[in-house]
Design an enzyme around this catalytic site. Structure first.
Site, PDB file in Angstrom:
ATOM      1  CE1 TYR A 140      -3.864   2.254   0.832  1.00  0.00           C
ATOM      2  CE2 TYR A 140      -2.625   2.967   2.752  1.00  0.00           C
ATOM      3  CZ  TYR A 140      -3.701   3.115   1.908  1.00  0.00           C
ATOM      4  OH  TYR A 140      -4.618   4.111   2.129  1.00  0.00           O
ATOM      5  CE  LYS A 144      -3.314   5.319  -0.961  1.00  0.00           C
ATOM      6  NZ  LYS A 144      -4.343   5.809  -1.885  1.00  0.00           N
TER       7      LYS A 144
HETATM    8  C1  AKB Z   1      -5.377   2.211   6.193  1.00  0.00           C
HETATM    9  O1  AKB Z   1      -5.313   1.948   7.407  1.00  0.00           O
HETATM   10  O2  AKB Z   1      -4.938   1.473   5.300  1.00  0.00           O
HETATM   11  C2  AKB Z   1      -5.945   3.553   5.791  1.00  0.00           C
HETATM   12  C3  AKB Z   1      -4.891   4.602   5.669  1.00  0.00           C
HETATM   13  C4  AKB Z   1      -4.316   5.217   6.874  1.00  0.00           C
HETATM   14  O3  AKB Z   1      -4.502   4.927   4.584  1.00  0.00           O
HETATM   15  N1  AKB Z   1      -6.949   3.952   6.734  1.00  0.00           N
END
Ligand code: AKB
Length: 314
Positions: A140, A144
């Protein structure tokens, strides 16, 4: 007047953002889209099925409705992305690239959220600066950071008016988050009302930034309306409201439900993600460049969350 296409409109942010945008810009000017049919208020206005991995479909819907703005929210969150990293790359990066391409082709203003997940273990943990080391260790986070750079690239290279913020964990009583690391901060309120107790999968003492949804929605709208000549960063503005650990939520809840009990059963996967993220981030660039200011602290948010969830569960 804006005419906006929102992707991922059935998700945690989209479910509320679409309603707020329709209040401001009119029902007909906000086209909600999601990979599946959605229920609730989002359905009370224009809605289209859009899979963001299908660029042609995004293009068609954007063109048919003659939108001038796209708010791209469709994405997998951190914990889910760790389980299915390849799929997360395809959806998070493929979806972003496709939507940016449509924005370039149709000359659309563009918003997409980044996250505190764009930081990693080597990032300064406290009061994390706007511009700093970003070596995230999650899929993730990799998505990002890449997304932030891609949005900067589309602005620099093609002049697409890209804008974005790094969201903290978002807390809301309307739609649940799904597959995030910060989800505990929503679950704790539901369990406080239902059972007066909660078992946290995040360890005591683990601080992360959090924000109440109304502040998050206000930030998106304010940034999209901001004077472009004042924006130095454009994409990935740090925005902060509440830096908290599980016990801070417990204490705030106990002011209303004194018998509330918090216990811990740590999930190693989500704990590792949380440990790699900042304790608190510095939002001074957002404050200076477009006037960001959060209105809710943990106590004000807690009071409202408990009242609204109690009403909802009646
Ligand atoms: C997650 O926990 O993945 C999201 C974020 C902080 O981007 N809530």
């Amino acid at each position: 007047m804006k005419r906006i296409l929102v992707t991922g409109a059935g998700g945690q942010i989209g479910s509320e953002l679409v309603v707020k945008l329709r209040e401001i810009y009119g029902d007909a000017n906000v086209i909600a889209s999601d990979i599946r049919v959605v229920e609730g208020e989002v359905a009370n206005g224009p809605f289209e099925i859009v899979d963001v991995t299908d660029e042609q479909r995004i293009y068609q819907v954007a063109k048919d409705y003659q939108v001038d703005t796209v708010m791209h929210l469709a994405a997998l969150l951190s914990a889910t992305a760790e389980k299915i990293p390849k799929k997360a790359w395809d959806i998070n990066m493929g979806g972003l690239m496709n939507t940016l391409e449509v924005a370039r082709e149709l000359n659309l203003q563009f918003f997409t959220p980044s996250s505190i997940g764009a930081f990693g273990p080597s990032t300064p943990k406290d009061n994390t600066p706007q511009d700093t080391l970003q070596r995230p260790t999650t899929m993730y986070g990799v998505n990002k950071v890449s997304g932030e750079l891609l949005c900067d690239y589309y602005y620099e290279r093609f002049g697409v008016d890209t804008r974005g913020v790094r969201f903290p964990g978002l807390i809301s009583y309307v739609a649940p988050p799904g597959g995030g690391t910060t989800d505990y901060a929503v679950e704790i309120y539901y369990e406080a009302i239902k059972q007066q107790k909660y078992t946290s999968y995040i360890a005591e003492g683990t601080y992360m930034d959090m924000m109440y949804m109304p502040d998050a929605l206000e930030a998106i709208i304010q940034l999209m309306e901001a004077d472009p000549t004042k924006l130095i960063h454009r994409n990935a503005f740090n925005i902060a409201a509440i830096s908290a650990e599980p016990m801070d939520f417990a204490k705030a809840i106990q002011k209303h439900i004194p018998q509330f009990e918090l216990t811990f059963e740590v999930d190693p996967v989500r704990q590792k993600i949380a440990d790699s993220w900042p304790n608190s981030i510095d939002s001074s660039a957002a404050e200076e460049e477009w006037g960001f200011q959060a209105k809710y602290d943990i106590d004000r948010m807690t009071k409202e969350m408990l009242e609204k969830i109690a009403e909802k569960l009646k």
